[in-house]
Design a protein around this motif. Sequence first.
Motif, mmCIF file in Angstrom:
data_model
loop_
_atom_site.group_PDB
_atom_site.id
_atom_site.type_symbol
_atom_site.label_atom_id
_atom_site.label_comp_id
_atom_site.label_asym_id
_atom_site.label_seq_id
_atom_site.Cartn_x
_atom_site.Cartn_y
_atom_site.Cartn_z
ATOM 1 N N LEU A 23 -16.997 69.678 33.098
ATOM 2 C CA LEU A 23 -17.953 70.486 33.844
ATOM 3 C C LEU A 23 -17.824 71.902 33.307
ATOM 4 O O LEU A 23 -16.740 72.476 33.319
ATOM 5 N N LEU A 39 -26.144 71.525 38.155
ATOM 6 C CA LEU A 39 -25.248 70.672 38.930
ATOM 7 C C LEU A 39 -26.026 69.598 39.669
ATOM 8 O O LEU A 39 -27.227 69.728 39.911
ATOM 9 N N THR A 87 -16.475 74.680 46.577
ATOM 10 C CA THR A 87 -16.228 73.239 46.479
ATOM 11 C C THR A 87 -17.553 72.514 46.263
ATOM 12 O O THR A 87 -18.592 73.135 46.137
ATOM 13 N N ASN A 88 -17.507 71.201 46.243
ATOM 14 C CA ASN A 88 -18.692 70.359 46.062
ATOM 15 C C ASN A 88 -19.367 70.641 44.723
ATOM 16 O O ASN A 88 -20.581 70.569 44.603
ATOM 17 N N LYS A 140 -20.184 69.461 41.232
ATOM 18 C CA LYS A 140 -20.253 68.186 40.519
ATOM 19 C C LYS A 140 -21.446 68.216 39.573
ATOM 20 O O LYS A 140 -22.553 68.553 39.981
ATOM 21 N N ASP A 141 -21.201 67.867 38.299
ATOM 22 C CA ASP A 141 -22.327 67.818 37.369
ATOM 23 C C ASP A 141 -22.955 66.425 37.364
ATOM 24 O O ASP A 141 -22.486 65.522 38.064
ATOM 25 N N ASN A 142 -24.012 66.267 36.613
ATOM 26 C CA ASN A 142 -24.746 64.999 36.612
ATOM 27 C C ASN A 142 -23.953 63.845 36.011
ATOM 28 O O ASN A 142 -24.290 62.683 36.230
ATOM 29 N N GLY A 165 -20.793 63.398 36.778
ATOM 30 C CA GLY A 165 -19.746 63.064 37.741
ATOM 31 C C GLY A 165 -18.494 63.902 37.625
ATOM 32 O O GLY A 165 -17.541 63.710 38.384
ATOM 33 N N ASN A 166 -18.440 64.857 36.687
ATOM 34 C CA ASN A 166 -17.283 65.734 36.560
ATOM 35 C C ASN A 166 -17.261 66.688 37.747
ATOM 36 O O ASN A 166 -18.293 67.183 38.179
ATOM 37 N N THR A 167 -16.064 66.953 38.289
ATOM 38 C CA THR A 167 -15.936 67.819 39.462
ATOM 39 C C THR A 167 -14.914 68.919 39.210
ATOM 40 O O THR A 167 -14.045 68.792 38.345
ATOM 41 N N THR A 168 -15.011 69.976 39.994
ATOM 42 C CA THR A 168 -14.025 71.052 39.951
ATOM 43 C C THR A 168 -14.152 71.872 41.222
ATOM 44 O O THR A 168 -15.061 71.662 42.020
ATOM 45 N N GLU A 169 -13.218 72.793 41.426
ATOM 46 C CA GLU A 169 -13.264 73.775 42.507
ATOM 47 C C GLU A 169 -12.986 75.137 41.893
ATOM 48 O O GLU A 169 -12.284 75.238 40.882
#
Length: 168
Positions: A43, A82, A132-133, A135-137, A139-143
């Motif tokens: 991401l 995102l 938070t929340n 998320k890229d297309n 499915g990768n996530t981060t904070e």
Amino acid sequence: EKSEMKDGEITFTISDIVDIAGNKTNNVVEATNGRKVILDTVLKVDKLAVIGKNRHKVENVYYQYASNDTIVYINARFKEELAATPIVKLNNKVTLTKATKKESEGIWIYSYSYKLNKDDGLEDGVLQVKVTNIKDNAGNTTELTNKHMTMASQSNIIVDKTLPEIKN
């Protein structure tokens, strides 16, 4: 087989294709619908910026202050659109879910604003920002938190709702 795949368009070959009736086809090396296969494992965060007011320098460190009725602006920037709107939390007391989203030269900016008030539960001290929340297309996530802010002055936003004490 272990390979070191890099993000980007993937080339592939599917061979030995036989359907249930025994029909065979040659190797497939591209999608038949004109689409591409892209590997995306990261991401791409550009930066996090938080802006208060009344910038003040103390021993080579800049501080910004926020008191009642001060508007704090939060901009979370990403190098891709995102899948959902990020959620911003201020000191785990205030949650911001509505953002203005815009794209400029390949950078997606999610902008939030919040006007501090006496009843919001934000106490005096350094403003802790958590996004938070994210998320890229793919499915990768981060904070994101204060440590991701792009300038030292932005990580030193001080909530100060205490009125000065006047002594005779």
